[in-house]
Design an enzyme around this catalytic site. Structure first.
Site, mmCIF file in Angstrom:
data_model
loop_
_atom_site.group_PDB
_atom_site.id
_atom_site.type_symbol
_atom_site.label_atom_id
_atom_site.label_comp_id
_atom_site.label_asym_id
_atom_site.label_seq_id
_atom_site.Cartn_x
_atom_site.Cartn_y
_atom_site.Cartn_z
ATOM 1 N N LYS A 163 0.825 -1.218 0.000
ATOM 2 C CA LYS A 163 0.000 0.000 0.000
ATOM 3 C C LYS A 163 0.853 1.259 0.000
ATOM 4 O O LYS A 163 0.653 2.162 -0.813
ATOM 5 C CB LYS A 163 -0.907 0.003 1.242
ATOM 6 C CG LYS A 163 -1.551 1.370 1.526
ATOM 7 C CD LYS A 163 -2.426 1.357 2.759
ATOM 8 C CE LYS A 163 -1.763 1.754 4.041
ATOM 9 N NZ LYS A 163 -1.598 3.177 4.294
ATOM 10 N N ASN A 164 1.814 1.313 0.929
ATOM 11 C CA ASN A 164 2.533 2.582 1.084
ATOM 12 C C ASN A 164 3.525 2.851 -0.051
ATOM 13 O O ASN A 164 3.934 3.992 -0.248
ATOM 14 C CB ASN A 164 3.199 2.655 2.463
ATOM 15 C CG ASN A 164 2.152 2.823 3.560
ATOM 16 O OD1 ASN A 164 1.001 3.168 3.282
ATOM 17 N ND2 ASN A 164 2.535 2.560 4.812
ATOM 18 N N CYS A 214 -5.669 8.070 8.728
ATOM 19 C CA CYS A 214 -5.902 7.561 10.080
ATOM 20 C C CYS A 214 -5.583 8.620 11.120
ATOM 21 O O CYS A 214 -4.628 9.380 10.975
ATOM 22 C CB CYS A 214 -5.003 6.343 10.343
ATOM 23 S SG CYS A 214 -5.536 4.855 9.518
ATOM 24 N N ARG A 240 -0.404 15.016 12.980
ATOM 25 C CA ARG A 240 0.337 14.569 11.791
ATOM 26 C C ARG A 240 0.728 15.800 10.969
ATOM 27 O O ARG A 240 0.117 16.094 9.944
ATOM 28 C CB ARG A 240 -0.502 13.577 10.983
ATOM 29 C CG ARG A 240 -0.816 12.320 11.782
ATOM 30 C CD ARG A 240 -1.556 11.284 10.978
ATOM 31 N NE ARG A 240 -0.688 10.587 10.032
ATOM 32 C CZ ARG A 240 -1.045 9.492 9.375
ATOM 33 N NH1 ARG A 240 -2.228 8.964 9.549
ATOM 34 N NH2 ARG A 240 -0.216 8.918 8.519
ATOM 35 N N PRO A 241 1.772 16.520 11.432
ATOM 36 C CA PRO A 241 2.163 17.740 10.721
ATOM 37 C C PRO A 241 2.863 17.412 9.405
ATOM 38 O O PRO A 241 3.318 16.290 9.204
ATOM 39 C CB PRO A 241 3.145 18.403 11.699
ATOM 40 C CG PRO A 241 3.706 17.288 12.497
ATOM 41 C CD PRO A 241 2.653 16.205 12.557
ATOM 42 N N ILE A 242 2.943 18.412 8.510
ATOM 43 C CA ILE A 242 3.706 18.199 7.271
ATOM 44 C C ILE A 242 4.747 19.312 7.100
ATOM 45 O O ILE A 242 5.126 19.649 5.977
ATOM 46 C CB ILE A 242 2.802 18.060 6.025
ATOM 47 C CG1 ILE A 242 1.931 19.292 5.816
ATOM 48 C CG2 ILE A 242 1.916 16.836 6.117
ATOM 49 C CD1 ILE A 242 1.353 19.320 4.402
ATOM 50 N N ASP A 243 5.196 19.829 8.253
ATOM 51 C CA ASP A 243 6.179 20.923 8.208
ATOM 52 C C ASP A 243 7.470 20.508 7.471
ATOM 53 O O ASP A 243 8.075 21.319 6.759
ATOM 54 C CB ASP A 243 6.500 21.398 9.638
ATOM 55 C CG ASP A 243 6.959 20.259 10.527
ATOM 56 O OD1 ASP A 243 6.224 19.254 10.636
ATOM 57 O OD2 ASP A 243 8.061 20.350 11.102
ATOM 58 N N ASP A 251 3.453 0.318 12.341
ATOM 59 C CA ASP A 251 2.251 -0.221 11.700
ATOM 60 C C ASP A 251 1.994 -1.687 12.076
ATOM 61 O O ASP A 251 0.990 -2.262 11.657
ATOM 62 C CB ASP A 251 2.341 -0.078 10.163
ATOM 63 C CG ASP A 251 2.363 1.381 9.742
ATOM 64 O OD1 ASP A 251 1.978 2.243 10.553
ATOM 65 O OD2 ASP A 251 2.778 1.665 8.603
ATOM 66 N N ILE A 307 6.637 6.589 17.289
ATOM 67 C CA ILE A 307 6.378 7.315 16.036
ATOM 68 C C ILE A 307 5.121 8.182 16.166
ATOM 69 O O ILE A 307 5.155 9.375 15.853
ATOM 70 C CB ILE A 307 6.207 6.340 14.844
ATOM 71 C CG1 ILE A 307 7.374 5.343 14.771
ATOM 72 C CG2 ILE A 307 6.045 7.126 13.526
ATOM 73 C CD1 ILE A 307 8.729 5.931 14.449
ATOM 74 N N ARG A 326 -8.978 -0.051 3.639
ATOM 75 C CA ARG A 326 -8.034 0.917 3.073
ATOM 76 C C ARG A 326 -6.708 0.237 2.741
ATOM 77 O O ARG A 326 -5.970 0.709 1.876
ATOM 78 C CB ARG A 326 -7.747 2.035 4.101
ATOM 79 C CG ARG A 326 -8.840 3.057 4.239
ATOM 80 C CD ARG A 326 -8.377 4.213 5.089
ATOM 81 N NE ARG A 326 -6.988 4.495 4.794
ATOM 82 C CZ ARG A 326 -6.054 4.757 5.685
ATOM 83 N NH1 ARG A 326 -6.344 4.803 6.969
ATOM 84 N NH2 ARG A 326 -4.827 5.000 5.327
#
Ligand code: EPU
Length: 431
Positions: free
Chosen positions: A22-23, A117, A122-125, A305, A327, A397
């Site tokens: 998936k990833n 999820c 869950r930042p995207i800085d 995961d 994590i 998913r």
């Protein structure tokens, strides 16, 4: 809302074939945007996350042909728009890969903040820091991330924490940038290597993927290829734990055993037998397991995961086990649900203590996220009696054909839509 009815206990026996990762798929499908020709992708998992990313590409104008269940052909040439609206982006976390891919191809992207999820903040800085380092101007307004560049220029980018998403996004943005981009402290997950292999097969020049320094020499053009996505490390790990938790004997086929080392090591530590073959592993469950402690870490450490699935297994082991989640800030929510099935575990922040020797019993529960749902399915198969797992859309998913794969090994799982139930069943429940 669909749910699963699971009657346990089950002893899983037989074999299962692992689907594409998936990833990796959710990074490689957007990466096709960077190509100037048609690409054919094989071993694409048929799961809702890949369906959503394909839908996004179609909305952008790409032509997507489904050759068969797991093979698609994508022609990115007709893409004309670089905006991904909220209605699409909210449906999955990895929609943020559209930013790197669109920016890398068209020097601009407008993508709504991603969904996915709920595992805590869950930042995207770090993604934004990477785009800016390459010369993009990034603005966030009304939850839309707006990136523009006159020209993207290769630069060094240091990630102050290891991030899979930022590593992927910077690779996507940098692959056609002018000059050399160096990502330091890069993520090393198998899907990072798979993305680099895919881009290189299209003509990119990416070196060092799988180590913590990735060098990307920009190229002006990427061509069309046929590429097969690697097997899913976490799907394989989930079936390994399911085999152990049900004290079964399962051959897990189409895997890369090297990717599973951290999971294999923990299964062996608690007393399961794991046999490794070239592209398969066999897990033979034990009647009794012993406790162990786990710290989740970026690859090659123990994957976050796999943490919920292993938590359920450790609740059945003898002795007290401790899991430290390093994590995600909020990945013990599943404990509130599996406690209803007899798991005795408490979490305090990032650490959970599992009291062992629990006897699991069936109960109604609700999946709280993808891997939590997988953990509940494992618990239900190991438990005595009937369980109902709601919100299974989370599980769909990321796991292709999970019900038929498990039933083929002896599980007793039925997927029901609440609306599909016979009327007299509904009446009986209401009474
Ligand atoms: N982080 C930041 N800033 C950023 C990006 C990340 O602080 O800009 C932090 C996160 O908050 C987190 C840590 O860095 O604490 C690691 O996050 P990472 O970016 O590595 O995670 P991700 O890319 O959002 C991917 C997988 C997740 C998996 C993590 C960790 C995809 C689509 N998702 O997420 O997969 O848990 O890496 O391995 O690849 C799953 O498949 O169930 C799943 C959640």
């Amino acid at each position: 809302m669909d749910k699963l009815i699971i009657n346990g206990p089950t002893r899983l026996m037989g074999e299962v074939t692992i689907s594409g990762a998936k990833n990796a798929a959710v990074a490689i499908i957007p990466a096709v945007i960077l190509s100037d020709e048609v690409c054919r992708l094989e071993n694409v998992p048929d799961i809702s996350d890949t369906k959503i990313v394909i839908e996004i590409l179609l909305k952008l104008g790409a032509i997507v042909n489904r050759i068969n269940k797991n093979t698609i052909e994508i022609d990115p040439r007709p893409i004309r728009t670089t905006t991904v609206p909220h209605s699409l982006a909210k449906r999955m976390r990895a929609s943020y890969y559209l930013i790197g891919a669109l920016l890398g191809k068209f020097n601009k992207a407008r993508v709504s903040m991603p969904g996915g999820c709920d595992l805590g903040i869950r930042p995207i800085d770090l993604h934004i820091k990477g785009f800016e380092a390459l010369g993009a101007e990034v603005k966030t307004e009304n939850a839309m991330i707006d990136c523009k560049a006159v020209n993207l220029i290769g630069r060094p980018v240091y990630l102050d924490m290891v991030s899979v998403g930022a590593t992927v996004n910077i690779m996507l943005a940098a692959v056609k940038a002018y000059g050399l981009t160096v990502i330091e402290n890069a993520a090393k997950e198998p899907h990072i290597v798979d993305l680099a292999n895919f881009l290189n097969s299209m003509g990119a020049d990416i070196r060092g993927a799988g180590t913590d320094i990735i060098k990307i020499y920009g190229v002006p053009r990427l061509g069309g290829v046929t590429y097969s996505i690697i097997p899913d490390q976490i799907e394989a790990g989930t079936y390994m734990v399911a085999a152990a938790a049900t004290r079964g004997n399962v051959l897990i086929k189409n895997v890369i055993p090297k990717h599973l080392e951290s999971i294999t090591a923990k299964l062996e530590e608690i007393g399961a037998i794991v046999e490794e073959y070239d592209d398969a592993v066999r897990v033979i469950g034990a009647e009794e397991y012993t406790k162990c402690n786990i710290k989740t870490m970026p690859h090659p450490g123990f994957p976050t995961d796999m943490q919920p699935q292993f938590g359920v297994l450790l609740s059945m082991a003898k002795g007290t086990s401790i899991i430290s989640e390093n994590i995600w800030g909020n990945r013990f929510k599943y404990l509130d649900e599996v406690r209803r099935m007899g798991v005795m575990a408490v979490a305090d922040g990032q650490v959970a203590v599992f009291e062992g020797s629990c006897k699991l019993t069936g109960a109604p529960v609700a999946a709280t996220d993808l891997r939590a749902g997988a953990a509940m399915i494992i618990a239900a198969m190991a438990a005595e009696g009937r369980s109902e797992i709601e919100n299974i859309y989370h599980v769909e998913r990321g796991y292709e054909d999970i019900v038929s794969k498990l039933n083929a090994m002896g599980a007793d799982i039925t997927r029901v839509s609440v609306d599909d139930r016979p009327v007299n069943t509904v009446k009986a429940e209401l009474a």
